[in-house]
Design a protein around this motif. Structure first.
Motif, mmCIF file in Angstrom:
data_model
loop_
_atom_site.group_PDB
_atom_site.id
_atom_site.type_symbol
_atom_site.label_atom_id
_atom_site.label_comp_id
_atom_site.label_asym_id
_atom_site.label_seq_id
_atom_site.Cartn_x
_atom_site.Cartn_y
_atom_site.Cartn_z
ATOM 1 N N UNK A 160 0.953 -2.412 -8.531
ATOM 2 C CA UNK A 160 0.874 -1.049 -9.033
ATOM 3 C C UNK A 160 -0.278 -0.309 -8.329
ATOM 4 N N UNK A 161 -1.408 -0.986 -8.168
ATOM 5 C CA UNK A 161 -2.544 -0.378 -7.456
ATOM 6 C C UNK A 161 -2.175 -0.100 -5.997
ATOM 7 N N UNK A 162 -1.350 -0.987 -5.413
ATOM 8 C CA UNK A 162 -0.887 -0.764 -4.041
ATOM 9 C C UNK A 162 -0.014 0.493 -3.954
ATOM 10 N N UNK A 163 0.780 0.763 -4.988
ATOM 11 C CA UNK A 163 1.605 1.972 -4.992
ATOM 12 C C UNK A 163 0.687 3.205 -4.944
ATOM 13 N N UNK A 164 -0.397 3.178 -5.741
ATOM 14 C CA UNK A 164 -1.356 4.281 -5.694
ATOM 15 C C UNK A 164 -1.956 4.400 -4.294
ATOM 16 N N UNK A 165 -2.235 3.251 -3.678
ATOM 17 C CA UNK A 165 -2.749 3.220 -2.300
ATOM 18 C C UNK A 165 -1.760 3.866 -1.324
ATOM 19 N N UNK A 166 -0.466 3.569 -1.507
ATOM 20 C CA UNK A 166 0.535 4.155 -0.601
ATOM 21 C C UNK A 166 0.658 5.665 -0.800
ATOM 22 N N UNK A 167 0.562 6.118 -2.049
ATOM 23 C CA UNK A 167 0.600 7.560 -2.312
ATOM 24 C C UNK A 167 -0.615 8.225 -1.662
ATOM 25 N N UNK A 168 -1.778 7.595 -1.844
ATOM 26 C CA UNK A 168 -3.020 8.100 -1.249
ATOM 27 C C UNK A 168 -2.895 8.183 0.269
ATOM 28 N N UNK A 169 -2.349 7.115 0.867
ATOM 29 C CA UNK A 169 -2.204 7.096 2.333
ATOM 30 C C UNK A 169 -1.207 8.148 2.805
ATOM 31 N N UNK A 170 -0.186 8.400 2.008
ATOM 32 C CA UNK A 170 0.797 9.418 2.385
ATOM 33 C C UNK A 170 0.128 10.787 2.486
ATOM 34 N N UNK A 171 -0.740 11.090 1.521
ATOM 35 C CA UNK A 171 -1.389 12.409 1.528
ATOM 36 C C UNK A 171 -2.546 12.511 2.511
ATOM 37 N N UNK A 172 -3.264 11.394 2.746
ATOM 38 C CA UNK A 172 -4.428 11.487 3.632
ATOM 39 C C UNK A 172 -4.107 11.183 5.089
ATOM 40 N N UNK A 173 -3.138 10.258 5.331
ATOM 41 C CA UNK A 173 -2.858 9.851 6.716
ATOM 42 C C UNK A 173 -1.446 10.225 7.143
ATOM 43 N N UNK A 174 -0.660 10.754 6.193
ATOM 44 C CA UNK A 174 0.735 11.054 6.464
ATOM 45 C C UNK A 174 1.510 9.797 6.864
ATOM 46 N N UNK A 175 1.084 8.665 6.291
ATOM 47 C CA UNK A 175 1.709 7.378 6.617
ATOM 48 C C UNK A 175 2.539 6.893 5.434
ATOM 49 N N UNK A 176 3.753 6.424 5.709
ATOM 50 C CA UNK A 176 4.558 5.821 4.642
ATOM 51 C C UNK A 176 5.399 4.689 5.225
ATOM 52 N N UNK A 177 5.439 3.578 4.487
ATOM 53 C CA UNK A 177 6.272 2.446 4.888
ATOM 54 C C UNK A 177 7.245 2.198 3.743
ATOM 55 N N UNK B 1 5.748 12.540 9.656
ATOM 56 C CA UNK B 1 5.344 11.354 8.895
ATOM 57 C C UNK B 1 5.310 10.136 9.814
ATOM 58 N N UNK B 2 4.206 9.372 9.737
ATOM 59 C CA UNK B 2 4.092 8.156 10.546
ATOM 60 C C UNK B 2 4.737 7.006 9.773
ATOM 61 N N UNK B 3 5.643 6.274 10.380
ATOM 62 C CA UNK B 3 6.243 5.145 9.672
ATOM 63 C C UNK B 3 5.962 3.822 10.373
ATOM 64 N N UNK B 4 5.361 3.885 11.559
ATOM 65 C CA UNK B 4 5.058 2.645 12.280
ATOM 66 C C UNK B 4 4.121 1.801 11.445
ATOM 67 N N UNK B 5 4.545 0.579 11.162
ATOM 68 C CA UNK B 5 3.760 -0.266 10.279
ATOM 69 C C UNK B 5 2.694 -1.022 11.063
ATOM 70 N N UNK B 6 1.435 -0.700 10.801
ATOM 71 C CA UNK B 6 0.331 -1.376 11.499
ATOM 72 C C UNK B 6 -0.094 -2.648 10.766
ATOM 73 N N UNK B 7 0.441 -2.836 9.570
ATOM 74 C CA UNK B 7 0.194 -4.055 8.798
ATOM 75 C C UNK B 7 -1.280 -4.389 8.587
ATOM 76 N N UNK B 8 -2.058 -3.417 8.155
ATOM 77 C CA UNK B 8 -3.425 -3.781 7.797
ATOM 78 C C UNK B 8 -3.497 -4.163 6.325
ATOM 79 N N UNK B 9 -2.380 -3.995 5.610
ATOM 80 C CA UNK B 9 -2.373 -4.330 4.197
ATOM 81 C C UNK B 9 -2.027 -5.805 3.994
ATOM 82 N N UNK B 10 -2.383 -6.290 2.789
ATOM 83 C CA UNK B 10 -2.150 -7.706 2.524
ATOM 84 C C UNK B 10 -0.862 -7.881 1.734
#
Lengths: 212, 10
Positions: A160-177, B1-10
């Motif tokens: 759940x904390x990781x989901x918050x991390x992904x939302x945060x990353x989406x807004x700050x880095x424009x990154x989503x996986x 939107x960047x989707x390339x996964x750099x995999x710094x997460x655990x």
């Protein structure tokens, strides 16, 4: 790195350590699903093969090694050292029903068709359902020791904390996986029932028991 | 939107 990610990593680490200490101190793995721990060992092994190919940071490598070593050690405690206390009659979830679909899905939906990438994707899918043998065991026996509940809570809240991390990353880095996000949401949803019981019972000092 | 996964997460 952000605060959600850091808290997530440490709650995950906390879950692993709580389980290890519980088994070590009580010299017993009663109520613990060896199958869930086995699935986590598979998850970490498939995901962290990049330890050999790709250096991210010292923090990243050290955490991966701690997760791997402590999970394999827990597995050793359950299936070897304290195997007489292992509750195998209640740990009957068929894990092939989790492993095979995760493998098929990893082959169908991944970022890139390469061995490491598919193993990484498989580990993400498998992790999202790896807790099911443990939850199945709790529902079968109808109760869980308080320390087992803390272990499960730490293990569940981390995604759940990781989901918050992904939302945060989406807004700050424009990154989503999307693979991580969807699997993380599935993983968290599977815990909802448990979270409810944990908050309404365990945090009020009661033992986690299910209505008959 | 960047989707390339750099995999710094655990």
């Amino acid at each position: 790195m952000n605060i959600f990610r850091l808290l997530g990593d440490f709650s995950h680490l906390g879950a692993i350590i709580i389980l290890l200490l519980k088994i070590w101190k009580t010299r017993s793995c009663a109520g613990v699903s060896g199958k869930s721990v086995l699935l986590y060992a598979i998850v970490f092994t498939c995901r962290y093969l990049d330890l050999f190919t790709h250096f991210v940071s010292l923090y990243n490598s050290v955490m991966k090694i701690i997760y791997l070593v402590s999970t394999y050690f827990t597995l050793f405690l359950i299936y070897r050292k304290f195997k007489a206390t292992y509750d195998r009659n209640h740990d009957t979830f068929r894990i092939e029903f989790l492993i095979l679909p995760s493998a098929v899905l990893a082959l169908l939906w991944n970022h890139e068709y390469s061995v490491l990438e598919i193993l990484w994707t498989f580990s993400i899918y498998l992790e999202s359902v790896a807790v099911l043998p443990q939850l199945f065991m709790v529902s079968k026996t109808g109760e869980a020791e308080t320390i087992t509940s803390h272990y499960l809570f730490a293990l569940g809240i981390y995604r759940f904390l990781y989901i918050l991390n992904w939302i945060y990353r989406y807004y700050t880095e424009n990154f989503i996986d999307w693979i991580s996000v969807v699997a993380g949401v599935v993983q968290t949803v599977l815990y909802c029932d448990f979270f409810y019981l944990y908050i309404t019972k365990v945090l009020k000092g009661k033992k986690l028991s299910l209505p008959a | 939107v960047i989707t390339k996964n750099e995999k710094d997460e655990l």
